[in-house]
Design a protein around this motif. Structure first.
Motif, PDB file in Angstrom:
ATOM      1  N   VAL A 373      38.148  70.674  78.662  1.00 19.58           N
ATOM      2  CA  VAL A 373      38.190  70.546  77.390  1.00 19.58           C
ATOM      3  C   VAL A 373      38.780  71.623  76.626  1.00 19.58           C
ATOM      4  N   ALA A 374      38.566  73.030  77.190  1.00 22.43           N
ATOM      5  CA  ALA A 374      39.199  74.248  76.716  1.00 22.43           C
ATOM      6  C   ALA A 374      40.562  74.569  77.196  1.00 22.43           C
ATOM      7  N   GLY A 375      41.121  73.901  78.294  1.00 27.28           N
ATOM      8  CA  GLY A 375      42.499  74.151  78.764  1.00 27.28           C
ATOM      9  C   GLY A 375      42.755  75.366  79.297  1.00 27.28           C
ATOM     10  N   ASP A 376      41.808  76.250  79.841  1.00 30.23           N
ATOM     11  CA  ASP A 376      41.867  77.456  80.106  1.00 30.23           C
ATOM     12  C   ASP A 376      41.262  77.816  81.299  1.00 30.23           C
ATOM     13  N   PRO A 377      41.870  78.293  82.460  1.00 30.44           N
ATOM     14  CA  PRO A 377      41.351  78.444  83.702  1.00 30.44           C
ATOM     15  C   PRO A 377      40.597  79.559  83.730  1.00 30.44           C
ATOM     16  N   TYR A 378      40.645  80.680  82.898  1.00 31.67           N
ATOM     17  CA  TYR A 378      40.087  81.988  82.776  1.00 31.67           C
ATOM     18  C   TYR A 378      38.771  81.743  82.287  1.00 31.67           C
ATOM     19  N   LEU A 379      38.623  80.942  81.120  1.00 32.05           N
ATOM     20  CA  LEU A 379      37.206  80.499  80.609  1.00 32.05           C
ATOM     21  C   LEU A 379      36.553  79.742  81.325  1.00 32.05           C
ATOM     22  N   SER A 380      37.331  78.705  82.180  1.00 27.59           N
ATOM     23  CA  SER A 380      36.605  77.954  83.068  1.00 27.59           C
ATOM     24  C   SER A 380      35.542  78.849  84.153  1.00 27.59           C
ATOM     25  N   ILE A 381      36.292  79.967  84.472  1.00 33.22           N
ATOM     26  CA  ILE A 381      35.438  80.763  85.575  1.00 33.22           C
ATOM     27  C   ILE A 381      34.551  81.774  84.775  1.00 33.22           C
ATOM     28  N   ALA A 382      34.812  82.252  83.644  1.00 29.79           N
ATOM     29  CA  ALA A 382      34.074  83.261  83.024  1.00 29.79           C
ATOM     30  C   ALA A 382      32.734  82.798  82.477  1.00 29.79           C
ATOM     31  N   LEU A 383      33.098  81.713  81.695  1.00 30.83           N
ATOM     32  CA  LEU A 383      31.903  81.128  80.968  1.00 30.83           C
ATOM     33  C   LEU A 383      30.533  80.721  81.827  1.00 30.83           C
TER      34      LEU A 383
END
Length: 509
Positions: A373-383
């Motif tokens: 959904v967000a298209g971001d590997p960093y956000l998919s780890i951090a959140l």
């Protein structure tokens, strides 16, 4: 004073939180499957606008949402910088003869039967050394695509092997930013985190290796390759470039700098400089030519379609399609995070799971979904790392389980989602031609076996209890001494991992 500082915004209900997600996915599906057009920029931009409307409805001010969007974009700017330098490398290394030399020797040394397995191993070693999957794909991966074309291996098979190896190295390299981010958000030790990933990573790589060996011996043509095609490619490369082992110096330099633990961007740029010098000395290019190769890419007409399609690429400008997609996708992810939509969805999931196996599966799935959904590997780890930590603590399980889960759902799934930052780069750097409507090349996604097998194995472990460590005495004591985890995430642009998240223990089942 911002509106948010006067009247706190409301938390979205699950229905409201899902609205921008579902509508955006529908728009992406319409663009991709109905219009048969892989340009996801506008659907994602509309999704960002929908999320903004939802945020205004919930009481968020525009400056607050804008800050959330730009914060996530700012976190990922180092990776965008790597992408820009890799664009330079591709153009300059082709012009210098480095990529043609790698292709030439690869076609001579490797055999079609072992090519896919060798491609995965080579990319894994280089990525482990560099600490960057993107740098590996844009350099060694590009050359392997040329070798695969010479062996008549379908490009989606080659791309699958390249992606499997490159992201394996990225996942366990102590130099990788995502490998450092996962333990940071879960308050675990970096090297303990890497060790704990081995039970899923090693079997996934061995299974993938076996499949690539099998595929190499069972291609449609019976495992053989067109020797006429190989001879045509090698002779054409010889006619148009000086081929010499000395032209491998730029690649060896970058790997050496990585082994010496030098920062990735200066190391890659050193490869650009040395490659430019090689282009001038060995291939007779001018300085102005080198500037053009770095900016606009390399261009050649040899009369051999396989070579022309492979070598006419590179340059900073060739990455602009990918960069623009990444920035829009990151903005969409930042808006979803700032408006609380992602947190509401995750909390709804957490309310339904009550066992360790369910929580571990949900953590992996949440990282995958955030990537989607967000298209971001960093956000998919951090959140998910921030949201799920208290649950593991409450159940008495080590957060090493969580750091492995978010790596597998975050790092490894990133290249398998075409509009994700990782997927967009893979498609662009390897010349898969998806933007032109050649959707057949999306077959690289299921063929990147190591990427999707690792999370599957991780889920099996969770349900069997294997390789699922309980919290150690040291961890338990740390949790007793501190009712909040102390983790410095400022280097990644994130706040304290438990800000806004319940910090109390969750009762064990």
């Amino acid at each position: 004073m911002a509106k948010d500082d006067i009247v706190p915004p409301r938390a979205p209900t699950l229905g409201i939180a899902l609205t921008p997600v579902i509508l955006t996915l529908l728009l992406l599906g319409l663009q991709l499957f109905y219009f048969d057009d892989f340009t996801p920029h506008i659907p994602l931009a509309i999704g960002l606008a929908i999320t903004g409307v939802v945020g205004l409805y919930l009481g968020h001010s525009w400056p607050s949402m804008e800050n959330g969007v730009f914060r996530v974009i700012n976190v990922s700017l180092p990776s965008v910088s790597v992408l820009i330098v890799v664009g330079m490398i591709i153009g300059v290394w082709i012009a210098s003869g480095t990529v043609p030399t790698l292709i030439y020797y690869g076609l001579i040394i490797l055999s079609p039967q072992i090519f896919l397995a060798a491609a995965m191993i080579m990319c894994a070693v280089v990525s482990l050394s560099l600490g960057t999957s993107w740098g590996t794909i844009g350099t060694i991966g590009l050359a392997l695509m040329g070798i695969g074309a010479g062996f008549d291996v379908p490009m989606y098979w080659t791309a699958g092997a390249v992606v499997s190896g490159a992201f394996f190295g990225d996942k366990i390299s102590p130099l990788s930013d995502t490998t450092n981010l996962a333990p940071a958000v879960t308050a675990t030790n970096l090297f303990d985190h890497i060790r704990n990933m081995m039970p899923t990573t090693v079997p996934a790589m061995l299974i993938a290796l076996a499949i690539y060996v099998w595929a190499g011996y069972n291609m449609v043509d019976g495992g053989g390759a067109s020797f006429e095609s190989i001879n045509a490619i090698t002779s054409t490369l010889n006619d148009n470039f000086m081929i010499s082992p000395w032209l491998l110096v730029p690649a060896l330099l970058v790997i050496a700098l990585a082994v010496m633990k030098k920062p990735p961007i200066p190391s890659l740029f050193a490869g650009v400089i040395v490659g430019g010098l090689m282009a001038i000395i060995a291939q007779g290019a001018t300085l102005h030519d080198v500037f053009g190769f770095a900016n606009s890419g390399y261009s050649i007409e040899t009369g051999v379609a396989e070579i022309d399609s492979l070598l006419n690429r590179g340059g900073v400008q060739s990455m602009m399609w990918t960069i623009s997609l990444i920035l829009i996708a990151l903005g969409f992810g930042g808006a979803l995070e700032r408006t609380g939509c992602l947190q509401t969805i995750i909390e709804a999931i957490l309310s339904k799971v009550h066992s360790f196996a369910g929580v571990q599966t949900s953590a992996i799935g949440t990282s995958m979904a955030t990537n989607l959904v967000a298209g971001d590997p960093y956000l998919s780890i951090a959140l998910p790392g921030r949201m799920y930590s208290p649950v593991y603590r409450g159940m008495g399980y080590s957060t090493l389980n969580l750091s492995r889960a978010v790596e597998e759902g975050g790092t490894l799934m990133s290249p398998l989602i075409p509009w994700n930052a990782g997927g967009a780069f893979v498609i662009s750097a390897l010349g898969l031609g998806i933007a032109g409507g050649n959707l057949e090349n999306l077959l690289y996604i299921p063929l990147a076996f190591a990427c999707w097998m690792a999370p599957v194995i991780g889920i099996l472990y969770a349900w069997t209890g294997m390789f699922s460590p309980r919290a150690s005495e040291a961890e338990l004591q740390d949790w007793r001494d501190n009712d909040r985890q102390v983790t410095d995430l400022s280097q990644y642009g994130y706040d304290d991992p438990l800000d806004g998240v319940r910090a109390g223990p969750v009762p064990a089942e």
